[in-house]
Design a protein around this motif. Structure first.
Motif, PDB file in Angstrom:
ATOM      1  N   LYS A  43       0.806  -1.218   0.000  1.00 42.46           N
ATOM      2  CA  LYS A  43       0.000   0.000   0.000  1.00 42.46           C
ATOM      3  C   LYS A  43       0.842   1.273   0.000  1.00 42.46           C
ATOM      4  O   LYS A  43       0.456   2.280  -0.590  1.00 42.46           O
ATOM      5  CB  LYS A  43      -0.930   0.005   1.225  1.00 42.46           C
ATOM      6  CG  LYS A  43      -1.966  -1.104   1.214  1.00 42.46           C
ATOM      7  CD  LYS A  43      -2.915  -0.972   2.393  1.00 42.46           C
ATOM      8  CE  LYS A  43      -2.196  -1.167   3.730  1.00 42.46           C
ATOM      9  NZ  LYS A  43      -3.146  -1.097   4.874  1.00 42.46           N
ATOM     10  N   GLY A  86       3.265   8.290   0.699  1.00 40.98           N
ATOM     11  CA  GLY A  86       1.877   7.937   0.907  1.00 40.98           C
ATOM     12  C   GLY A  86       1.756   6.624   1.655  1.00 40.98           C
ATOM     13  O   GLY A  86       2.442   5.656   1.327  1.00 40.98           O
ATOM     14  N   LYS A  87       0.889   6.608   2.677  1.00 38.68           N
ATOM     15  CA  LYS A  87       0.720   5.383   3.455  1.00 38.68           C
ATOM     16  C   LYS A  87      -0.179   4.368   2.755  1.00 38.68           C
ATOM     17  O   LYS A  87      -0.051   3.159   2.994  1.00 38.68           O
ATOM     18  CB  LYS A  87       0.142   5.717   4.833  1.00 38.68           C
ATOM     19  CG  LYS A  87       1.084   6.498   5.742  1.00 38.68           C
ATOM     20  CD  LYS A  87       0.453   6.722   7.112  1.00 38.68           C
ATOM     21  CE  LYS A  87       1.400   7.460   8.040  1.00 38.68           C
ATOM     22  NZ  LYS A  87       0.795   7.678   9.382  1.00 38.68           N
ATOM     23  N   ASP A  88      -1.098   4.847   1.929  1.00 36.35           N
ATOM     24  CA  ASP A  88      -2.057   3.934   1.306  1.00 36.35           C
ATOM     25  C   ASP A  88      -2.387   4.432  -0.098  1.00 36.35           C
ATOM     26  O   ASP A  88      -3.145   5.391  -0.263  1.00 36.35           O
ATOM     27  CB  ASP A  88      -3.335   3.845   2.138  1.00 36.35           C
ATOM     28  CG  ASP A  88      -4.250   2.712   1.677  1.00 36.35           C
ATOM     29  OD1 ASP A  88      -4.026   2.169   0.580  1.00 36.35           O
ATOM     30  OD2 ASP A  88      -5.181   2.383   2.424  1.00 36.35           O
ATOM     31  N   CYS A  89      -1.797   3.783  -1.101  1.00 35.32           N
ATOM     32  CA  CYS A  89      -2.007   4.215  -2.484  1.00 35.32           C
ATOM     33  C   CYS A  89      -3.451   4.003  -2.929  1.00 35.32           C
ATOM     34  O   CYS A  89      -3.891   4.586  -3.927  1.00 35.32           O
ATOM     35  CB  CYS A  89      -1.056   3.476  -3.416  1.00 35.32           C
ATOM     36  SG  CYS A  89      -1.294   1.688  -3.474  1.00 35.32           S
ATOM     37  N   ARG A  90      -4.217   3.189  -2.193  1.00 35.94           N
ATOM     38  CA  ARG A  90      -5.602   2.928  -2.577  1.00 35.94           C
ATOM     39  C   ARG A  90      -6.494   4.148  -2.397  1.00 35.94           C
ATOM     40  O   ARG A  90      -7.607   4.199  -2.935  1.00 35.94           O
ATOM     41  CB  ARG A  90      -6.153   1.753  -1.765  1.00 35.94           C
ATOM     42  CG  ARG A  90      -5.428   0.431  -2.004  1.00 35.94           C
ATOM     43  CD  ARG A  90      -5.927  -0.647  -1.065  1.00 35.94           C
ATOM     44  NE  ARG A  90      -5.718  -0.276   0.330  1.00 35.94           N
ATOM     45  CZ  ARG A  90      -6.090  -1.029   1.368  1.00 35.94           C
ATOM     46  NH1 ARG A  90      -6.676  -2.197   1.140  1.00 35.94           N
ATOM     47  NH2 ARG A  90      -5.869  -0.620   2.605  1.00 35.94           N
ATOM     48  N   LYS A  91      -6.011   5.132  -1.649  1.00 33.68           N
ATOM     49  CA  LYS A  91      -6.794   6.344  -1.436  1.00 33.68           C
ATOM     50  C   LYS A  91      -6.626   7.353  -2.570  1.00 33.68           C
ATOM     51  O   LYS A  91      -7.231   8.423  -2.536  1.00 33.68           O
ATOM     52  CB  LYS A  91      -6.393   6.983  -0.111  1.00 33.68           C
ATOM     53  CG  LYS A  91      -6.734   6.126   1.108  1.00 33.68           C
ATOM     54  CD  LYS A  91      -6.361   6.821   2.400  1.00 33.68           C
ATOM     55  CE  LYS A  91      -6.744   5.979   3.611  1.00 33.68           C
ATOM     56  NZ  LYS A  91      -6.397   6.640   4.895  1.00 33.68           N
ATOM     57  N   VAL A  92      -5.788   7.006  -3.538  1.00 31.37           N
ATOM     58  CA  VAL A  92      -5.552   7.881  -4.688  1.00 31.37           C
ATOM     59  C   VAL A  92      -6.314   7.318  -5.882  1.00 31.37           C
ATOM     60  O   VAL A  92      -6.276   6.108  -6.138  1.00 31.37           O
ATOM     61  CB  VAL A  92      -4.048   7.976  -5.017  1.00 31.37           C
ATOM     62  CG1 VAL A  92      -3.814   8.908  -6.201  1.00 31.37           C
ATOM     63  CG2 VAL A  92      -3.270   8.462  -3.796  1.00 31.37           C
ATOM     64  N   ASP A  93      -7.003   8.168  -6.606  1.00 35.69           N
ATOM     65  CA  ASP A  93      -7.745   7.741  -7.797  1.00 35.69           C
ATOM     66  C   ASP A  93      -6.751   7.457  -8.917  1.00 35.69           C
ATOM     67  O   ASP A  93      -6.158   8.382  -9.481  1.00 35.69           O
ATOM     68  CB  ASP A  93      -8.730   8.833  -8.213  1.00 35.69           C
ATOM     69  CG  ASP A  93      -9.618   8.397  -9.382  1.00 35.69           C
ATOM     70  OD1 ASP A  93      -9.487   7.237  -9.818  1.00 35.69           O
ATOM     71  OD2 ASP A  93     -10.431   9.224  -9.841  1.00 35.69           O
TER      72      ASP A  93
END
Length: 247
Positions: free
Chosen positions: A66, A83-90
């Protein structure tokens, strides 16, 4: 954070490309993001930085993980974000590339171009009657032309002033940009040669301008089309530096 100066700058970011690495390569990159990494050089058009404004950046992450790094560049200045969590980026419609991290490498991006040389001795510093120009100039390779080693040796010896079929078919790949002082040229080398010659013909069929390159491995040749002049042949197996996403 601006690399080396460790100063924070405000701004918003846009991810233009995702670079996916192995876990080991991501850890290595995280320790020191050198601007000399080949993948950064190859993706410069995907990055820009406007402190206080928009940062167009690469996102680098390990496969299946992530956390990520955001990398933007403006000239010689490199800007980094975490970034701690790439899933929060579109990331919808953002292209991805899976790569094997190569060691930082300094590319040769400037060369000395000579007008109407007769042989390689006129451009490699071996002819005392042809002193080197005072200033090197930037260049961009638009095509790589590969000759047999015998053809290449003959070209270096006495072929610069002669019309060459392999240059006739590549004239649209060669021009000089006066605004950027940049030579757009063809790289000519032998099948097994380490060195090569950059050529700009000015619309002719011979080497109107030429520059000697001692080591072609130091050129930025990724995605540059290759033409093998018969009877030169493409190698059956080539070392693949980049691996593809086959999912």
């Amino acid at each position: 954070m601006r690399r080396k100066e460790a100063s924070c700058v405000p701004g918003v970011f846009e991810v233009t490309k995702v670079i996916i690495l192995s876990r080991e390569d991501f850890e290595k990159l995280s320790e020191d993001v050198s601007p000399e990494y080949p993948f950064l050089k190859d993706n410069r058009e995907h990055m820009s930085a406007d402190p206080g404004g928009l940062f167009r950046c690469l996102m680098a992450r390990a496969e299946g993980e992530k956390e990520c790094l955001l990398i933007a560049q403006d000239g010689d200045a490199l800007y980094l974000g975490y970034g701690k969590d790439c899933r929060k980026v579109d990331l919808r419609s953002v292209p991805k590339e899976y790569i094997i991290l190569e060691e930082p490498k300094a590319y040769q991006e400037h060369a000395v171009f000579y007008h109407r040389p007769r042989s390689v001795d006129d451009i490699n510093g071996q002819n005392p009657m042809r002193p080197a120009p005072e200033q090197e100039t930037s260049f961009q390779v638009e095509q790589e032309t590969v000759l047999t080693d015998e053809q290449y040796r003959s070209f270096l010896k006495n072929g610069f002033m002669n019309d060459q079929p392999f240059l006739f078919g590549s004239r649209d790949k060669m021009w000089f940009d006066p605004g950027k002082l940049c030579w757009h040229c063809v790289l000519v080398r032998g099948e097994n040669s380490k060195d090569g010659v950059l050529i700009e013909t000015e619309g002719y069929n011979y080497a109107r301008y030429a520059a000697f390159i001692p080591d072609c491995e130091k050129l930025r040749l990724r995605d540059v089309p290759i033409h093998y002049e018969y009877p030169a042949k493409a190698p059956q197996k080539q070392k693949r530096r980049y691996w593809e996403n086959v999912r």
